[in-house]
Design a protein around this motif. Structure first.
Motif, short mmCIF file in Angstrom:
data_model
loop_
_atom_site.label_atom_id
_atom_site.label_comp_id
_atom_site.label_asym_id
_atom_site.label_seq_id
_atom_site.Cartn_x
_atom_site.Cartn_y
_atom_site.Cartn_z
N ASN A 2 0.80 -1.23 0.00
CA ASN A 2 0.00 0.00 0.00
C ASN A 2 0.83 1.27 0.00
O ASN A 2 0.57 2.21 -0.76
N ILE B 246 2.46 1.98 -3.34
CA ILE B 246 1.51 2.50 -4.33
C ILE B 246 1.28 3.99 -4.10
O ILE B 246 1.21 4.78 -5.06
N GLU B 247 1.17 4.40 -2.85
CA GLU B 247 0.96 5.81 -2.53
C GLU B 247 2.09 6.68 -3.06
O GLU B 247 1.87 7.81 -3.50
N SER C 226 -0.72 4.28 -8.97
CA SER C 226 -1.73 3.23 -8.86
C SER C 226 -1.87 2.37 -10.11
O SER C 226 -2.80 1.58 -10.21
N TYR C 227 -0.98 2.55 -11.07
CA TYR C 227 -1.03 1.76 -12.31
C TYR C 227 0.27 0.97 -12.45
O TYR C 227 1.34 1.47 -12.10
N LYS D 90 -6.38 1.83 -11.21
CA LYS D 90 -6.69 2.44 -9.93
C LYS D 90 -8.03 2.00 -9.36
O LYS D 90 -8.13 1.64 -8.18
N SER D 91 -9.08 2.03 -10.19
CA SER D 91 -10.42 1.79 -9.68
C SER D 91 -11.21 0.86 -10.58
O SER D 91 -10.83 0.60 -11.73
N THR E 113 -7.54 -3.98 -9.36
CA THR E 113 -7.46 -2.57 -8.99
C THR E 113 -6.63 -2.39 -7.72
O THR E 113 -6.63 -3.25 -6.83
N THR E 114 -5.95 -1.26 -7.64
CA THR E 114 -5.19 -0.97 -6.43
C THR E 114 -6.13 -0.63 -5.27
O THR E 114 -5.76 -0.76 -4.11
N GLU E 115 -7.37 -0.23 -5.58
CA GLU E 115 -8.36 -0.04 -4.52
C GLU E 115 -8.67 -1.39 -3.84
O GLU E 115 -8.85 -1.45 -2.62
N LYS F 85 -5.89 -2.25 -1.40
CA LYS F 85 -5.96 -1.49 -0.16
C LYS F 85 -7.06 -2.01 0.76
O LYS F 85 -6.93 -1.99 1.98
#
Length: 255
Positions: A65, A68-69, A73-74, A214-215, A247-249, A252
């Motif tokens: 996490n 990624i921050e 996010s890709y 990302k989403s 997705t990176t969401e 998380k």
């Protein structure tokens, strides 16, 4: 207990366009500025230059996490077998107050003195190999800057970085590194980055384990983008790749 190390090598980027470029062209090295600070007590207390590289991290999804921050996010998750086959290697994190710091400083001094006194084929080859080694050094911790984003006191050691650095010969028209001044020259940097296209880091669809967006609302557009890359992937390969989108969401929330 979750694994610290992963069976994948992850490369993240801040923009979807950058991810699509990688999928279309494969990984192309870019010059990244690295500053290695050794001890102020040493004859050579450090050195800095821009190195052509592609960077990956070796972290489990449950630990990724923060990465990624910082980096975006890709990205792609590649098999570690692919990385090993293509001569990627974990980097060496340097504590400035250490014996290895002293050794690096002394080696640098010896190489520079040898080149000044007698620039022969042997000294050029020694210099080449020393530079190849230092291209895999990174400070244990320090400040991180990417674009307008600045992070203080980052512990780089936590990234478990693996790096691809093309091996560039002494007399090549492609520079093995750039000075701070050269790296700051936008037009020169762009020109030198273009030369690195000959050192692409290729891959096949089988080498990809994950494609990160990302989403959730970006999954279908990414599927359409993949179908448009007809020059690189067959219809069957594209179908397989679409199944690897995550997705990176999700990461998380679930890890």
């Amino acid at each position: 207990m979750s694994n610290i190390s992963s069976n994948s090598l992850f490369h993240f980027t801040p923009k979807k366009e950058y991810l699509l470029s990688i999928l279309k062209q494969t990984f192309v090295p870019r010059y990244c500025f690295e500053e290695i600070k050794l001890s102020d007590k040493l004859r050579r207390p450090g050195f800095a230059s821009a190195i052509p590289m592609v960077c990956f991290c070796d972290l489990s999804l449950s630990q990724i996490n923060k990465h990624i921050e910082m980096y975006g996010s890709y990205g792609l998750g590649m098999t570690k077998e692919w990385g090993i086959k293509n001569k990627l290697n974990p980097i060496i994190y340097v504590n400035s107050n250490s014996n290895i710091s002293e050794s690096i400083s002394q080696m640098a001094e010896n190489v520079y003195q040898a080149l000044d006194k007698h620039c022969s084929q042997i000294t050029k080859e020694i210099s080449d190999e020393f530079m190849n080694l230092t291209n895999f050094l990174k400070p244990y911790d320090g400040d991180f800057k990417r674009g307008d984003d600045k992070h203080k006191n980052v512990r780089f050691y936590n990234e478990r970085e693996w790096r691809y650095v093309p091996k560039i010969e002494f007399n090549s028209n492609v520079k093995s590194n750039l000075s701070r001044e050269e790296f700051s020259n936008t037009s020169l940097l762009s020109k030198e980055n273009k030369k690195l296209a000959e050192y692409k880091l290729g891959f096949t669809p089988n080498d990809i384990k994950y494609i990160f967006v990302k989403s959730e609302n970006e999954i279908h557009p990414m599927m359409e983008n993949l179908r448009s890359i007809k020059s690189r992937f067959s219809p069957t390969e594209i179908d397989i790749l679409t199944s690897k989108i995550i997705t990176t969401e999700q990461i998380k929330q679930d890890f």
